[in-house]
Design an enzyme around this catalytic site. Structure first.
Site, PDB file in Angstrom:
ATOM      1  N   HIS A 321       0.799  -1.216   0.000  1.00  0.00           N
ATOM      2  CA  HIS A 321       0.000   0.000   0.000  1.00  0.00           C
ATOM      3  C   HIS A 321       0.836   1.273   0.000  1.00  0.00           C
ATOM      4  O   HIS A 321       0.342   2.331  -0.399  1.00  0.00           O
ATOM      5  CB  HIS A 321      -0.958   0.008   1.201  1.00  0.00           C
ATOM      6  N   GLY A 322       2.061   1.206   0.459  1.00  0.00           N
ATOM      7  CA  GLY A 322       2.861   2.418   0.449  1.00  0.00           C
ATOM      8  C   GLY A 322       4.224   2.225   1.082  1.00  0.00           C
ATOM      9  O   GLY A 322       4.418   1.347   1.933  1.00  0.00           O
TER      10      GLY A 322
END
Length: 469
Positions: A321-322
């Site tokens: 996700h990041g």
């Protein structure tokens, strides 16, 4: 360019549909490919090269894997590894380089300069799609695509290119070469697209304003109820934002003859963390299950190996996700709860009243969203402290009363919209009053489109939250 923009709604999409339907069947994929590259180039023309390279690389890797799969499995495996290294390498280089440099600088007290590369939009999604293609060819579940235009169309398909759903090659393998669109399916696609547009523009954007107001306040001055109201607003914003995009993508797919998998199924109706991930971003959860969790052994190699596999999968889910530690913490947070649930908590919850089950889930999912919402994990921990009264300005204050009363109608609307109430009512009445419901639903969809357009006229920029992943 985003789906929820006037440019897309009234220029790009109508022109794309006209071009697609007037062209001969044998060049429809080429038209879609060109349209998809133009769509992507609207914001990032340089990274078209990266996407084309990914498509070419996986095209040849798929052919080579298939060629040697039976004759020389070891060589086929080498080509599979080569494909995975290229895909993961590109994703890691553009997405995680500065994160790695930051941690090296911190651990070894050095000053390596950051690369500061802009993240190619959608790279996390289309990289997973191309990897699944190579893996499935190696497993023998799909045949390699021998038409490079068809495979490039699959990689770059603009309806789901930017933020999913993650569409595996096997799902649309036949549709890439032979697809038709009935009037009924086209109408269903339009309806689904409009619903997604309404979710994004009318619900996500508006409830997001409440979250923006609260998170921009000094955390130490927020009351307990204000912090809880804020994270509820964020939870609803990210749901309607992402599910809205997915609905639009699936709807667009139907307009062009593709059937993309469902990505959300009322996740906030869940009664456990385990159930939540069967309802939220379903294509991502299925991808990690089939390509990571099961190959690692799943639950087949004993209890402790099961827990290890869960931590590996959820650690990867978080970092996907990041490039930030808060996402790793968020992923491991789910690993802990899902492990506890599998260890016996689920059995206990099943014996409890549904109200208790749902309260347990909502309480802990909101805490999880705090970890997700703040890239600065220290700020996230401070926000959590305020939620539990350790660093807050009392239990409630005038600011909470202001936010609550000025947003109470919106809150009621989004809370009801997050449940299957509307679907239940529609199915109940449409069977009894088919003609009247058809007219009323048509008016309903037109109203959503008109009101959403009116909102977009006043908004200059409204990107989807998941674009940054």
């Amino acid at each position: 360019m985003v789906f929820s923009s006037l440019t897309f709604l009234f220029f790009f999409l109508p022109i794309s549909l006209v071009l697609y339907y007037i062209c001969p069947k044998k060049v429809k994929n080429l038209v879609l490919l060109v349209l998809s590259l133009l769509f992507y180039a609207w914001g990032e023309p340089v990274y078209i090269v990266l996407m084309i390279f990914s498509a070419i690389s996986d095209y040849f890797h798929g052919l080579l894997i298939y060629k040697y799969r039976e004759m020389k499995p070891s060589r086929a495996k080498l080509f599979l590894i080569s494909s995975l290294i290229i895909n993961i390498g590109l994703l890691s280089f553009f997405k995680y380089s500065d994160f790695l440099i930051e941690n090296i600088n911190y651990l070894f007290n050095v000053q390596i300069n950051y690369l500061e590369l802009p993240l190619p939009i959608g790279i996390s999604f289309y990289t997973f799609q191309t990897m699944s293609y190579s893996i499935d060819v190696f497993r023998g579940t799909v045949l390699p695509q021998r038409n490079p235009i068809a495979l490039a169309t699959y990689v770059s398909l603009f309806p789901q290119l930017i933020a999913g759903p993650i569409v595996r090659y096997e799902v649309i393998e036949k549709e890439l070469t032979n697809r038709t669109v009935s009037v009924k399916e086209f109408a269903e696609g339009v309806q689904l697209f409009i619903i997604g547009l309404g979710k994004k523009v009318l619900l996500a954007n508006n409830i997001g304003l409440l979250w923006d107001e609260i998170q921009n306040q000094s955390i130490s001055e927020l009351s307990v109820l204000t912090t809880w109201l804020g994270i509820v607003a964020f939870a609803l914003q990210i749901y309607f934002d992402f599910s809205g995009y997915s609905d639009m993508a699936i709807g667009l797919g139907k307009m062009f003859g593709f059937h993309f998998p469902k990505n959300f199924h009322y996740p906030y109706m869940s009664t456990s963390m385990t159930e939540f991930w069967r309802r939220w971003h379903m294509t991502l959860g299925n991808w990690f299950r089939d390509y990571v969790y099961i190959p690692l052994g799943g639950s087949r190699k004993g209890k402790w190996r099961l827990y290890l596999n869960l931590f590996i999968v959820w650690g990867l889910t978080g970092i996907w996700h990041g490039a930030s530690w808060n996402f790793v913490m968020w992923g491991l947070y789910f690993a802990i709860f899902i492990s506890i649930e599998k260890a016996g908590l689920l059995h206990f919850l099943k014996k409890c009243h549904p109200f208790f089950q749902h309260t347990y889930f909502i309480f802990f999912i909101l805490i999880g969203w705090v970890l997700f919402a703040f890239d600065d994990y220290q700020k996230g921990l401070d926000y959590l402290a305020s939620m539990f009264g350790f660093a807050s300005n009392g239990f409630f204050d005038s600011l909470f009363m202001y936010y609550f009363y000025t947003n109470i109608v919106l809150l009621l609307i989004v809370l009801v919209a997050a449940t299957p109430v509307w679907d239940t009512m529609r199915e109940k009445f449409i069977n009894k009053q088919a003609r009247i419901m058809t007219v009323l639903l048509s008016v309903y969809y037109v109203c959503i489109l008109i009101i959403s357009t009116a909102y977009l006229v006043d908004e200059s920029f409204n990107p989807f939250l998941y674009f940054r992943f």
